[in-house]
Design a protein around this motif. Structure first.
Motif, PDB file in Angstrom:
ATOM      1  N   GLY A 304       9.399   7.256   9.056  1.00 43.21           N
ATOM      2  CA  GLY A 304       9.039   7.186  10.223  1.00 43.21           C
ATOM      3  C   GLY A 304       9.160   8.699  11.433  1.00 43.21           C
ATOM      4  O   GLY A 304       8.978   9.100  12.393  1.00 43.21           O
ATOM      5  N   LYS A 305       9.511   9.039  10.441  1.00 43.56           N
ATOM      6  CA  LYS A 305      10.613  10.504  11.436  1.00 43.56           C
ATOM      7  C   LYS A 305       9.323  11.778  11.341  1.00 43.56           C
ATOM      8  O   LYS A 305       9.512  13.221  10.663  1.00 43.56           O
ATOM      9  N   ASN A 306       8.317  11.577  12.023  1.00 47.40           N
ATOM     10  CA  ASN A 306       7.099  12.516  12.713  1.00 47.40           C
ATOM     11  C   ASN A 306       6.466  12.384  13.752  1.00 47.40           C
ATOM     12  O   ASN A 306       6.573  11.541  14.545  1.00 47.40           O
ATOM     13  N   LYS A 307       5.399  13.848  14.059  1.00 45.78           N
ATOM     14  CA  LYS A 307       4.801  13.485  14.869  1.00 45.78           C
ATOM     15  C   LYS A 307       4.072  12.745  15.508  1.00 45.78           C
ATOM     16  O   LYS A 307       3.126  12.953  16.520  1.00 45.78           O
ATOM     17  N   PHE A 308       2.932  12.020  14.217  1.00 48.81           N
ATOM     18  CA  PHE A 308       1.451  11.253  14.223  1.00 48.81           C
ATOM     19  C   PHE A 308       1.823  10.173  13.896  1.00 48.81           C
ATOM     20  O   PHE A 308       0.923  10.118  14.560  1.00 48.81           O
ATOM     21  N   PHE A 309       2.834   9.460  13.440  1.00 44.16           N
ATOM     22  CA  PHE A 309       3.459   8.342  13.706  1.00 44.16           C
ATOM     23  C   PHE A 309       3.753   7.107  15.065  1.00 44.16           C
ATOM     24  O   PHE A 309       4.930   7.853  14.706  1.00 44.16           O
ATOM     25  N   SER A 310       3.759   5.995  15.140  1.00 40.50           N
ATOM     26  CA  SER A 310       4.072   5.744  16.355  1.00 40.50           C
ATOM     27  C   SER A 310       5.667   4.335  15.093  1.00 40.50           C
ATOM     28  O   SER A 310       6.187   4.731  16.225  1.00 40.50           O
ATOM     29  N   LYS A 311       5.424   4.742  13.946  1.00 36.76           N
ATOM     30  CA  LYS A 311       6.011   4.383  13.427  1.00 36.76           C
ATOM     31  C   LYS A 311       6.219   4.315  12.022  1.00 36.76           C
ATOM     32  O   LYS A 311       5.328   4.588  11.533  1.00 36.76           O
ATOM     33  N   ALA A 312       7.458   3.607  11.351  1.00 34.80           N
ATOM     34  CA  ALA A 312       7.645   3.744   9.814  1.00 34.80           C
ATOM     35  C   ALA A 312       6.643   2.867   8.901  1.00 34.80           C
ATOM     36  O   ALA A 312       6.783   1.282  10.285  1.00 34.80           O
ATOM     37  N   TYR A 313       6.037   3.092   8.014  1.00 34.47           N
ATOM     38  CA  TYR A 313       5.561   2.340   7.400  1.00 34.47           C
ATOM     39  C   TYR A 313       6.523   2.253   5.938  1.00 34.47           C
ATOM     40  O   TYR A 313       6.143   2.979   4.690  1.00 34.47           O
ATOM     41  N   SER A 314       6.223   0.525   5.059  1.00 36.44           N
ATOM     42  CA  SER A 314       6.869   0.429   3.529  1.00 36.44           C
ATOM     43  C   SER A 314       5.553   0.672   2.641  1.00 36.44           C
ATOM     44  O   SER A 314       4.411   1.380   3.251  1.00 36.44           O
ATOM     45  N   PRO A 315       6.246   1.237   2.178  1.00 33.60           N
ATOM     46  CA  PRO A 315       5.341   1.497   0.264  1.00 33.60           C
ATOM     47  C   PRO A 315       3.882   0.874   0.486  1.00 33.60           C
ATOM     48  O   PRO A 315       2.642   1.093  -0.047  1.00 33.60           O
ATOM     49  N   SER A 316       4.305  -0.703   0.363  1.00 30.13           N
ATOM     50  CA  SER A 316       2.916  -1.015   0.019  1.00 30.13           C
ATOM     51  C   SER A 316       1.785  -0.858   1.096  1.00 30.13           C
ATOM     52  O   SER A 316       0.610  -1.304   0.619  1.00 30.13           O
ATOM     53  N   VAL A 317       2.562  -0.732   2.123  1.00 31.22           N
ATOM     54  CA  VAL A 317       1.572  -1.031   2.838  1.00 31.22           C
ATOM     55  C   VAL A 317       0.910   0.634   2.995  1.00 31.22           C
ATOM     56  O   VAL A 317      -0.673   0.473   3.402  1.00 31.22           O
ATOM     57  N   ILE A 318       1.061   1.366   2.650  1.00 31.78           N
ATOM     58  CA  ILE A 318       0.420   2.765   2.392  1.00 31.78           C
ATOM     59  C   ILE A 318      -0.763   2.573   0.783  1.00 31.78           C
ATOM     60  O   ILE A 318      -1.403   2.904   1.176  1.00 31.78           O
ATOM     61  N   PHE A 320      -1.589  -0.769   0.388  1.00 36.60           N
ATOM     62  CA  PHE A 320      -2.825  -1.150   0.677  1.00 36.60           C
ATOM     63  C   PHE A 320      -3.627  -0.419   1.207  1.00 36.60           C
ATOM     64  O   PHE A 320      -5.073  -0.991   0.644  1.00 36.60           O
ATOM     65  N   PHE A 321      -2.826   0.817   2.686  1.00 33.16           N
ATOM     66  CA  PHE A 321      -4.145   1.472   2.995  1.00 33.16           C
ATOM     67  C   PHE A 321      -5.224   2.710   2.017  1.00 33.16           C
ATOM     68  O   PHE A 321      -5.783   2.454   2.566  1.00 33.16           O
ATOM     69  N   ASN A 322      -4.397   3.192   0.931  1.00 29.08           N
ATOM     70  CA  ASN A 322      -5.107   3.955   0.323  1.00 29.08           C
ATOM     71  C   ASN A 322      -6.356   2.809  -0.618  1.00 29.08           C
ATOM     72  O   ASN A 322      -7.486   3.727  -0.847  1.00 29.08           O
ATOM     73  N   ALA A 323      -5.842   1.610  -0.724  1.00 35.74           N
ATOM     74  CA  ALA A 323      -6.592   0.764  -2.069  1.00 35.74           C
ATOM     75  C   ALA A 323      -7.914   0.643  -1.056  1.00 35.74           C
ATOM     76  O   ALA A 323      -9.393  -0.252  -1.702  1.00 35.74           O
ATOM     77  N   GLN A 324      -7.667   0.455  -0.082  1.00 31.02           N
ATOM     78  CA  GLN A 324      -8.981   0.067   0.802  1.00 31.02           C
ATOM     79  C   GLN A 324     -10.216   1.234   1.083  1.00 31.02           C
ATOM     80  O   GLN A 324     -10.997   1.086   2.055  1.00 31.02           O
ATOM     81  N   GLY A 337      -5.291   3.253  11.568  1.00 32.85           N
ATOM     82  CA  GLY A 337      -5.348   3.200  10.179  1.00 32.85           C
ATOM     83  C   GLY A 337      -4.626   1.986   9.369  1.00 32.85           C
ATOM     84  O   GLY A 337      -4.982   1.354   8.679  1.00 32.85           O
ATOM     85  N   LEU A 338      -2.994   2.780   9.820  1.00 33.18           N
ATOM     86  CA  LEU A 338      -2.172   2.425   9.004  1.00 33.18           C
ATOM     87  C   LEU A 338      -1.762   1.022   9.565  1.00 33.18           C
ATOM     88  O   LEU A 338      -0.964  -0.274   9.029  1.00 33.18           O
ATOM     89  N   LEU A 339      -1.788   0.888  10.806  1.00 35.29           N
ATOM     90  CA  LEU A 339      -0.951  -0.041  12.041  1.00 35.29           C
ATOM     91  C   LEU A 339      -2.426  -1.253  11.673  1.00 35.29           C
ATOM     92  O   LEU A 339      -1.974  -2.575  10.869  1.00 35.29           O
ATOM     93  N   ALA A 340      -3.335  -1.020  11.368  1.00 30.94           N
ATOM     94  CA  ALA A 340      -4.338  -1.842  10.365  1.00 30.94           C
ATOM     95  C   ALA A 340      -4.158  -2.947   9.529  1.00 30.94           C
ATOM     96  O   ALA A 340      -4.036  -3.791   8.906  1.00 30.94           O
ATOM     97  N   SER A 341      -4.229  -1.670   8.246  1.00 28.99           N
ATOM     98  CA  SER A 341      -3.533  -1.831   7.049  1.00 28.99           C
ATOM     99  C   SER A 341      -2.304  -2.622   7.088  1.00 28.99           C
ATOM    100  O   SER A 341      -1.904  -3.890   6.119  1.00 28.99           O
ATOM    101  N   GLU A 342      -1.077  -2.759   7.878  1.00 26.13           N
ATOM    102  CA  GLU A 342      -0.116  -3.115   7.594  1.00 26.13           C
ATOM    103  C   GLU A 342      -0.410  -4.518   8.870  1.00 26.13           C
ATOM    104  O   GLU A 342       0.069  -6.099   6.937  1.00 26.13           O
TER     105      GLU A 342
END
Length: 494
Positions: A304-318, A320-324, A337-342
């Motif tokens: 979550g240490k970046n300027k683009f995203f509001s929070k950290a995302y877990s490996p499985s959410v990432i 899941f996002f890719n598989a969508q 997109g990541l929030l929806a995937s979460e």
């Protein structure tokens, strides 16, 4: 003998631009090669997307029962700047900048690569060869190309004669580029005067005096061409003709095109039956680029240490996002997109956990066999993970309906539903249960929420509804939803 599940797997073959039924060279076995990273920097998130797509392919082939030999290389020498035959070796350049030995750079970023992929729950490849570990084989491969009349040496460097090869073969069959068009669009570049033609590419480069990474050869002390490395390592471990070669779409030309030409020139046979290419990853609608700052590393996305995203995302959410998205589609990485995937991932895992609480009936109102077939149909259609996920959410609807006594399911169908959900969620998509991802932290969360549920139950028993509602509402705001049922109160992560 390996038993393979009956399937009708089709793969989009980049060389024919069509979906083809997958027929392995050796029944029950699959040989697959994927171009790995050049280890001169932290692994790029776009590369991770490619490797994640082929991790899913690897997983599904294994799930079907194939014995898969998956080879993914490490490029630790010979990859020049801008993918050209001239310029400075990327690893040597980084070593010079950081004042380290080249192999220190290789070691550092190979470890980073493995750590990221392990965190994202990748299966390791069967073999992970390195370019520097196969110098002898590369020299022998070059000799074969020269002996067959398709290579020539100039001042210690060896080049592939594209024009001569094209006279009897088809250079451009993968990328659908014609040599005459390449000739017409080629600019005169400095440093290419030793080539017969600008389209020729290096098989071996003579090292300049300042070049650190060098090996002896019949032509000079130097290093192998980037394209050659993959031709040598793929055929060494998978044979002169193997089933699947994968990589990012950006590698189709010139890298994969040159691989085909080299293999045909040396071995006299086409090396690969099915070429697969994963499409690009964008960030907020634009191509990732270090020069513009529109880029994020995998560890920054996870932390979550970046300027683009509001929070950290877990490996499985990432994952899941890719598989969508289909591996052949451009994928746009966004916070929404990541929030929806979460949310989708948590909903799916919540339903999966509910399976153990379902009560079986004598009969089923659901056609589980038809649903199961639809899951396989999706993956058999060129690994169509978005359709698979849609079918998994059909199962979620049924699970909720059974919970609410609106549908029934027999004990046999319930066992089939549980096993199929498990197979596709964990074995094929490579997701993890959120509790297992956090390890001991997951157990601590369970204990903390169990205490809050107990306090809420006590408050309700004492008719202190203000306190019980406050516990429920504040947990809801924190992304934890309490669910009251006959068996007590459970929770899910939103």
């Amino acid at each position: 003998m390996t038993t393979v599940k009956k399937n009708n797997l089709t793969i989009y073959n980049s060389i024919t631009k069509s979906k083809e039924k997958f027929i392995p060279i050796n029944e029950g076995s699959v040989g697959m090669y994927v171009c790995g990273p050049t280890v001169y920097s932290n692994v790029h998130l776009g590369n991770v997307r490619t490797f994640m797509s082929f991790d899913m392919v690897f997983r599904y082939l294994k799930h079907l029962g194939y014995k898969v030999r998956y080879v993914r290389n490490i490029t630790d020498a010979g990859h020049l700047e801008n993918d050209e035959d001239e310029g400075e070796d990327k690893i040597t350049k980084k070593a010079r900048i950081e004042q380290l030995e080249p192999m220190e750079i290789v070691q550092r970023y190979t470890i980073d690569f493995h750590n990221i992929l392990n965190t994202l729950n990748f299966l390791p490849p069967s073999i992970e060869p390195t370019a520097t570990g196969h110098i002898v084989e590369q020299i022998e491969f070059i000799k074969a190309i020269i002996d067959n009349g398709f290579g020539y040496e100039v001042d210690g460097s060896v080049y592939f004669d594209v024009h001569k090869f094209n006279d009897t073969n088809n250079y451009g069959k993968l990328s659908k580029r014609k040599l005459e068009d390449l000739i017409h669009n080629t600019r005169a570049l400095e440093g290419q005067s030793d080539k017969k033609n600008p389209q020729d590419f290096a098989l071996w480069k003579k090292a300049e005096p300042q070049h650190i990474m060098r090996w002896p050869s019949p032509w000079s002390d130097g290093f192998p061409g980037w394209h050659l490395e993959c031709s040598v390592m793929s055929t060494k471990y998978l044979g002169d003709n193997f089933d699947i070669h994968g990589g990012g779409l950006d590698l189709k030309f010139p890298h994969h095109e040159c691989e085909i030409a080299q293999a045909e020139a040396a071995k006299g046979t086409s090396p690969v039956n099915y070429w697969m290419h994963a499409n690009m990853l964008n960030l907020n609608g634009q191509r990732m680029s270090k020069s513009t700052g529109n880029t994020v590393n995998p560890d920054e996305l996870l932390s979550g240490k970046n300027k683009f995203f509001s929070k950290a995302y877990s490996p499985s959410v990432i994952r899941f996002f890719n598989a969508q998205s289909s591996y052949r589609s451009v994928l746009d990485l966004t916070d929404n997109g990541l929030l929806a995937s979460e949310k989708g991932y948590n909903k799916l895992m919540d339903a999966y956990r509910t399976l153990d609480t379902l009560e079986a009936s004598k009969t089923s109102s659901i056609n589980i066999d038809s649903w199961k077939k639809s899951c396989y149909d999706a993956m058999d259609d060129d690994f169509n993970s978005p359709v698979l996920i849609a079918q998994l959410f059909e199962a979620v609807k049924h699970i909720n309906a059974i919970t609410e006594k609106k549908e029934t399911i027999s004990s046999e169908d319930l066992a089939t539903l549980k096993q199929t959900m498990h197979d596709f969620i964990f074995d094929v998509l490579g997701l993890l249960d959120s509790a297992s991802e956090t390890g001991n932290d997951g157990n601590k969360l369970d204990s903390a929420i169990a205490l809050l549920i107990e306090l809420r139950n006590n408050a309700r028993a004492n008719k202190d509804f203000a306190t019980s509602d406050r516990i429920r509402d504040e947990l809801q705001e924190a992304g934890i939803q309490l669910k009251d049922g006959k068996e007590g109160t459970t929770y899910s992560l939103n």
